[in-house]
Write an enzyme that holds these catalytic residues in place. Structure first.
Site, mmCIF file in Angstrom:
data_model
loop_
_atom_site.group_PDB
_atom_site.id
_atom_site.type_symbol
_atom_site.label_atom_id
_atom_site.label_comp_id
_atom_site.label_asym_id
_atom_site.label_seq_id
_atom_site.Cartn_x
_atom_site.Cartn_y
_atom_site.Cartn_z
ATOM 1 N N GLN A 53 -5.882 -4.271 0.835
ATOM 2 C CA GLN A 53 -6.406 -3.844 -0.465
ATOM 3 C C GLN A 53 -5.587 -4.459 -1.587
ATOM 4 O O GLN A 53 -4.366 -4.472 -1.551
ATOM 5 C CB GLN A 53 -6.363 -2.319 -0.540
ATOM 6 N N SER A 81 -0.861 -3.581 5.371
ATOM 7 C CA SER A 81 -1.552 -2.295 5.241
ATOM 8 C C SER A 81 -2.925 -2.360 5.917
ATOM 9 O O SER A 81 -3.011 -2.511 7.128
ATOM 10 C CB SER A 81 -1.650 -1.903 3.764
ATOM 11 N N LEU A 82 -4.001 -2.288 5.166
ATOM 12 C CA LEU A 82 -5.342 -2.373 5.726
ATOM 13 C C LEU A 82 -5.513 -3.612 6.604
ATOM 14 O O LEU A 82 -6.226 -3.581 7.614
ATOM 15 C CB LEU A 82 -6.371 -2.394 4.591
ATOM 16 N N ARG A 96 -10.985 6.100 7.246
ATOM 17 C CA ARG A 96 -9.613 6.109 6.709
ATOM 18 C C ARG A 96 -9.637 6.175 5.192
ATOM 19 O O ARG A 96 -8.903 6.947 4.563
ATOM 20 C CB ARG A 96 -8.884 4.854 7.186
ATOM 21 N N HIS A 134 0.474 5.222 1.146
ATOM 22 C CA HIS A 134 1.732 5.062 1.884
ATOM 23 C C HIS A 134 2.860 6.002 1.460
ATOM 24 O O HIS A 134 4.027 5.718 1.735
ATOM 25 C CB HIS A 134 2.214 3.606 1.816
ATOM 26 N N GLN A 190 1.546 4.503 9.571
ATOM 27 C CA GLN A 190 1.389 3.554 8.461
ATOM 28 C C GLN A 190 0.792 4.203 7.222
ATOM 29 O O GLN A 190 1.103 3.828 6.092
ATOM 30 C CB GLN A 190 0.502 2.387 8.913
#
Length: 318
Positions: A10, A91-92, A116, A200, A249
């Protein structure tokens, strides 16, 4: 050359992304069509035409970016580009890495990241959380600023993107206090991020519990290519270990500096950013200045990278 692939997450999305690649590689639109069927909405229309504010909403960004990353990988495979020895995703992007490594079925992954995103959006009412990038301060200084600024709220360093470039996340007021403290401490730049959720940090704990429940029903397999996980900076070969890393995560920092250095320590000397834009390529150069790193989001860049990789591979064979 020993190749590693990294997948953006993202923040790398933009209206019109992969338009040129789609004109020459049918895999791009086909991938978006598969993703659109999985979640019941037209992700290619959203990526190609926006509007930007809709594409930037977490519940839309995450499945769209997953499609974009996987589409680039499929185009690479069509050209016969050499296999990487390691993968990682920011991340993603970690979900895209798992798809491309053979650990996760693509359609399952699209539904998974859509869920998610929904869990993340529902965990914190919109407007009550924030994120900001802080440039030019040491890691420990940013951590101390967050500790002092938190008060009874939450703010913490969450993305260790490059030396001197950290993203903080938490409650809106606490992030605001930390931003002002960072400016007072001499930060070169402080950039509030246009996000709809504070990723996060501990505010995502409830979302992570829902994600754990969802993941328990998702088929995962041993990856055919090693994937380095953000939260733990190691490879997980078993499905249960992958599930635990993905859950952690969601509320843990993205340790991107350590991730890139781990890949280098394993012999990777060229990193290819597989997805829209070149955000990770810029970070990677700051982390390891001598590392070859590039993006493959245009037809010319993709072909040049695939051809040079083949030449390098052939040249190193006995």
């Amino acid at each position: 050359m020993t190749i590693g692939f990294v997948f953006p997450g993202q923040g790398s999305q933009s209206v019109g992304m992969l338009g040129q690649l789609a004109d020459e590689f049918p895999e791009v639109k086909k991938t978006f069509e598969e993703g659109s069927r999985a979640v019941g909405r037209d992700l290619w229309e959203l990526a190609a035409r926006g509007p930007e504010e809709a594409l930037d909403r977490t519940e839309n960004t995450q499945p769209a970016m997953l499609c974009a990353d996987v589409a680039c990988w499929r185009a690479w495979q069509r050209l016969g580009g050499p296999q990487p020895v390691l993968m990682a995703g920011h991340s993603l992007g970690e979900y895209a890495a798992l798809v491309c490594a053979g650990a996760l079925v693509f359609e399952d992954a699209v539904r998974l990241v859509a869920a998610r995103a929904r869990f993340m959006q529902e965990a914190v009412p919109e407007g009550t959380g924030a994120m900001a990038a802080i440039l030019g301060l040491p890691d420990d200084a940013v951590a101390e600023i967050c500790r002092v600024s938190a008060g009874n709220a939450i703010v913490a360093p969450v993305n260790y993107n490059a030396p001197g470039q950290i993203v903080i996340s938490g409650d809106t007021a606490a992030v605001g206090r930390a931003v002002e403290a960072a400016r007072a401490a001499g930060a070169k730049r402080v950039v509030p991020l246009a996000v709809s959720v504070p990723s996060h940090c501990a505010l995502m704990k409830d979302a992570s519990e829902r994600l754990a429940d969802y993941l328990s029903e998702v088929l995962l397999q041993r990856p055919q290519i090693g994937v380095v996980h953000n939260a733990v900076v190691r490879e997980e070969s078993e499905p249960d270990g992958i599930r635990r890393a993905l859950v952690a995560q969601l509320y843990s920092p993205v340790r991107w500096v350590e991730t890139v250095r781990y890949m280098v320590s394993r012999g990777v000397d060229r990193l290819i950013e597989c997805g829209p834009g070149k955000v990770l390529a810029g970070l990677n150069r700051r982390i390891e200045p001598g590392l070859d790193t590039e993006g493959i989001f245009t037809p010319s860049a993709l072909r040049a990278a695939a051809n040079s990789r083949q030449e390098d591979t052939h040249a190193t064979r006995p």
